[in-house]
Write a protein that holds these residues in place. Structure first.
Motif, short mmCIF file in Angstrom:
data_model
loop_
_atom_site.label_atom_id
_atom_site.label_comp_id
_atom_site.label_asym_id
_atom_site.label_seq_id
_atom_site.Cartn_x
_atom_site.Cartn_y
_atom_site.Cartn_z
N THR A 170 29.98 32.18 48.50
CA THR A 170 28.67 31.82 49.08
C THR A 170 28.05 33.02 49.78
OG1 THR A 170 29.79 30.95 51.06
CG2 THR A 170 29.26 29.38 49.32
N ASP A 171 28.49 33.32 50.98
CA ASP A 171 27.87 34.37 51.78
C ASP A 171 27.91 35.73 51.08
OD1 ASP A 171 26.69 35.64 53.98
OD2 ASP A 171 28.63 36.09 54.86
N LEU A 172 29.08 36.14 50.61
CA LEU A 172 29.18 37.47 50.00
C LEU A 172 28.51 37.54 48.64
CD1 LEU A 172 32.80 38.59 51.02
CD2 LEU A 172 30.62 39.05 52.15
N LEU A 173 28.57 36.46 47.87
CA LEU A 173 27.90 36.45 46.57
C LEU A 173 26.39 36.66 46.74
CD1 LEU A 173 27.74 36.09 43.54
CD2 LEU A 173 27.77 33.61 43.88
N HIS A 174 25.81 36.08 47.78
CA HIS A 174 24.38 36.24 48.02
C HIS A 174 24.02 37.70 48.30
CE1 HIS A 174 23.98 32.05 47.73
NE2 HIS A 174 24.34 31.72 48.96
N ARG A 175 25.02 38.49 48.69
CA ARG A 175 24.77 39.90 49.01
C ARG A 175 25.14 40.84 47.87
NH1 ARG A 175 27.15 40.53 55.17
NH2 ARG A 175 27.19 38.31 55.71
N GLY A 176 25.65 40.29 46.77
CA GLY A 176 26.11 41.18 45.70
C GLY A 176 26.02 40.55 44.33
N THR A 177 26.82 41.08 43.41
CA THR A 177 26.82 40.65 42.01
C THR A 177 28.22 40.21 41.60
OG1 THR A 177 25.02 42.17 41.45
CG2 THR A 177 26.35 41.35 39.63
N PHE A 178 28.28 39.07 40.92
CA PHE A 178 29.56 38.55 40.45
C PHE A 178 29.64 38.69 38.94
CE2 PHE A 178 32.05 34.84 38.85
CZ PHE A 178 33.30 35.30 39.26
N CYS A 179 30.74 39.26 38.45
CA CYS A 179 30.98 39.40 37.02
C CYS A 179 31.86 38.24 36.57
CB CYS A 179 31.63 40.75 36.72
SG CYS A 179 31.86 41.07 34.96
N ARG A 180 31.27 37.29 35.87
CA ARG A 180 31.97 36.07 35.50
C ARG A 180 32.98 36.29 34.36
NH1 ARG A 180 29.49 30.91 36.11
NH2 ARG A 180 27.44 31.82 35.75
N ASN A 181 32.69 37.24 33.49
CA ASN A 181 33.55 37.46 32.32
C ASN A 181 34.32 38.77 32.48
OD1 ASN A 181 34.76 37.08 29.84
ND2 ASN A 181 32.99 37.78 28.66
N PHE A 182 35.03 38.89 33.60
CA PHE A 182 35.82 40.09 33.87
C PHE A 182 37.24 39.86 33.37
CE2 PHE A 182 37.71 43.37 36.74
CZ PHE A 182 36.91 44.42 36.33
N ARG A 183 37.87 40.91 32.83
CA ARG A 183 39.14 40.72 32.14
C ARG A 183 40.18 41.79 32.50
NH1 ARG A 183 38.12 35.92 29.54
NH2 ARG A 183 39.92 36.35 28.21
N ASN A 184 41.42 41.40 32.42
CA ASN A 184 42.51 42.34 32.21
C ASN A 184 42.88 42.17 30.75
OD1 ASN A 184 44.99 43.57 31.76
ND2 ASN A 184 45.83 43.05 33.76
N ASP A 185 42.39 43.07 29.91
CA ASP A 185 42.65 42.94 28.47
C ASP A 185 43.78 43.86 28.02
OD1 ASP A 185 41.36 45.34 28.72
OD2 ASP A 185 39.63 44.80 27.49
N GLY A 186 44.63 44.25 28.99
CA GLY A 186 45.77 45.09 28.68
C GLY A 186 47.07 44.39 29.03
N TYR A 187 47.80 44.94 29.98
CA TYR A 187 49.12 44.45 30.36
C TYR A 187 49.02 43.73 31.69
CZ TYR A 187 50.10 47.74 26.68
OH TYR A 187 50.08 48.41 25.48
N THR A 188 49.30 42.43 31.68
CA THR A 188 49.00 41.59 32.83
C THR A 188 50.17 41.52 33.81
OG1 THR A 188 49.60 39.64 31.50
CG2 THR A 188 47.27 40.23 31.61
N TYR A 189 50.56 42.69 34.30
CA TYR A 189 51.56 42.83 35.34
C TYR A 189 50.96 43.64 36.48
CZ TYR A 189 54.94 41.21 31.90
OH TYR A 189 55.60 40.46 30.97
N THR A 190 51.60 43.58 37.64
CA THR A 190 51.05 44.22 38.83
C THR A 190 50.81 45.71 38.65
OG1 THR A 190 52.01 42.59 40.34
CG2 THR A 190 51.50 44.76 41.26
N ASN A 191 51.85 46.46 38.28
CA ASN A 191 51.70 47.91 38.22
C ASN A 191 50.77 48.35 37.10
OD1 ASN A 191 53.61 47.63 40.23
ND2 ASN A 191 54.84 49.37 39.56
N SER A 192 50.86 47.69 35.95
CA SER A 192 49.96 48.03 34.85
C SER A 192 48.51 47.69 35.19
CB SER A 192 50.37 47.29 33.58
OG SER A 192 51.59 47.80 33.06
N GLY A 193 48.30 46.53 35.83
CA GLY A 193 46.95 46.14 36.20
C GLY A 193 46.33 47.09 37.20
N HIS A 194 47.11 47.47 38.21
CA HIS A 194 46.60 48.41 39.21
C HIS A 194 46.37 49.80 38.60
CE1 HIS A 194 47.78 45.37 42.17
NE2 HIS A 194 47.06 46.04 43.05
#
Length: 377
Positions: free
Chosen positions: A78-102
């Motif tokens: 709510t509050d923060l969205l009104h101040r910015g932009t939300f990407c609804r179709n954002f992806r991790n299209d690679g390796y879905t683990y902590t270290n790989s994602g970071h």
């Protein structure tokens, strides 16, 4: 077994042969260096952003967050969205683990990497490249993480970058091997660094949602998400009031991976494959150069973050990167003719270092028209 799980296990098996991995990197680093693009020196005039903070809320599933708003993320949705932009179709299209994602966030490369903190990324991070090109001290860039193992994000295996231009680290209780730290204490450390060192580039990891999910504690998983929502709001309120950061700071709020769909394996407790629950994540972009109260449908992914940050802060990521690929190779066994009836094929794993173009793109749909014009986009 999904592709991500297969590559992870192969990486863990081969990653122990660190000398081989280093040798392979060394064999191609000269090619990478010869193909790399040097900074142009051109400055993007007019953008207001001088500082970028990336907040990673570890392992939150879309269905419990942006798929059920306002729910347990009322501040962001709510509050923060009104101040910015939300990407609804954002992806991790690679390796879905902590270290790989970071690592995808910090290097712009999807890389299979050991998830226990024993392997550095194959490519230099945006922190290293920014520090080198801008000539700033190590205290101008920080990684502050509840997970101790994420200290790997500050360095790389690549010989021409290893142990050079390193950001400051504050990970886990007291560094690698010390264990995870409560997110509330990580926020305290973040505020200390912001008020003492005034960094321009910072990555923050809040780990409690992921940690409690792995422990099978649904209530505390949700509590971790709700607390992270409050921490993000508290952090943004500080940035908007502080004279050093006000009006010239961008904050990107995302996650490294989601979690399994309820119908996949053990559901929300784990992650690591290419199901929709693991790959569909979120990005909320706040800052003076972004659109306000906007929702973007364009598909973007974690590797686009470094490309976007580098454009905003006027530095360049290497255009050529190293990507470790783990392949299976079928080998015909030379069998004695008397054993022809029992002839079989053998499978072996090979690690190949692929020199390829950086895949990340600037997330143009996040920006205001004025900012796009100033960036020439």
């Amino acid at each position: 077994m999904g592709a991500s799980e297969y590559y992870r296990q192969a990486s863990l098996r081969i990653g122990g042969s660190n000398w081989l991995f280093r040798l392979l990197i060394g064999a191609v680093v000269a090619v990478a260096a010869s193909c790399a693009t040097s900074p142009t020196g051109e400055k993007v005039e007019g953008l207001q952003t001088e500082n970028v903070i990336i907040v990673v809320i570890d392992g939150i599933r879309y269905s419990e967050t942006w798929g059920a708003v306002p729910g347990i993320i009322p501040n962001m949705s709510t509050d923060l969205l009104h101040r910015g932009t939300f990407c609804r179709n954002f992806r991790n299209d690679g390796y879905t683990y902590t270290n790989s994602g970071h690592a995808a966030i910090t290097t712009g490369v999807n890389q299979p990497i050991d998830n226990y903190g024993d392997e550095l990324p194959a490519n230099p991070s945006l922190f290293q490249q920014w520090l080198k090109q801008k000539g700033r001290p190590t205290t101008a860039a920080w990684i502050i993480s509840s997970k101790d193992k994420l200290d790997i994000l500050g360095n790389t295996l690549r010989p021409d970058w290893k142990d050079q231009f390193l950001p400051s680290l504050n990970c886990g209780v007291s560094g690698p091997g010390s264990g995870y730290r409560a997110d509330s204490l990580t926020l305290v450390e973040v505020m200390k660094v912001l008020t003492t060192h005034r960094p321009n580039l910072l990555l923050i990891n809040f780990m409690e949602p992921d940690g409690y999910a792995h422990a099978g504690n649904w209530d505390y998983y949700l509590r971790g998400i709700a607390r992270s929502d409050r921490y993000v709001k508290q952090l943004w309120d500080f940035l908007e009031k502080d004279a050093h950061y006000k009006g010239k700071t961008t904050m990107l709020i995302t996650t490294d991976h989601g979690r399994h769909l309820d119908s996949v394996k053990n559901g929300w407790i784990d992650h690591g494959d290419d199901c929709e629950g693991c790959q569909h994540i979120s990005l909320l972009a706040l800052g003076p150069d972004f659109r306000r109260d906007a929702i973007v449908e364009t598909k973007y992914s974690l590797v686009d973050i470094s490309a976007t940050v580098s454009r905003m802060l006027d530095f360049e990521m290497d255009s050529t990167v190293l990507v470790p690929l783990v392949d299976t190779v079928v080998v015909d066994l030379a069998m004695d003719t008397t054993l022809t009836a029992f002839r079989k094929d053998s499978i072996r794993l090979e690690v190949k270092m692929d020199t390829t173009a950086l895949k990340g793109n600037v997330m143009k749909d996040l920006f205001s028209r004025k900012a796009l014009k100033q960036m020439g986009l």
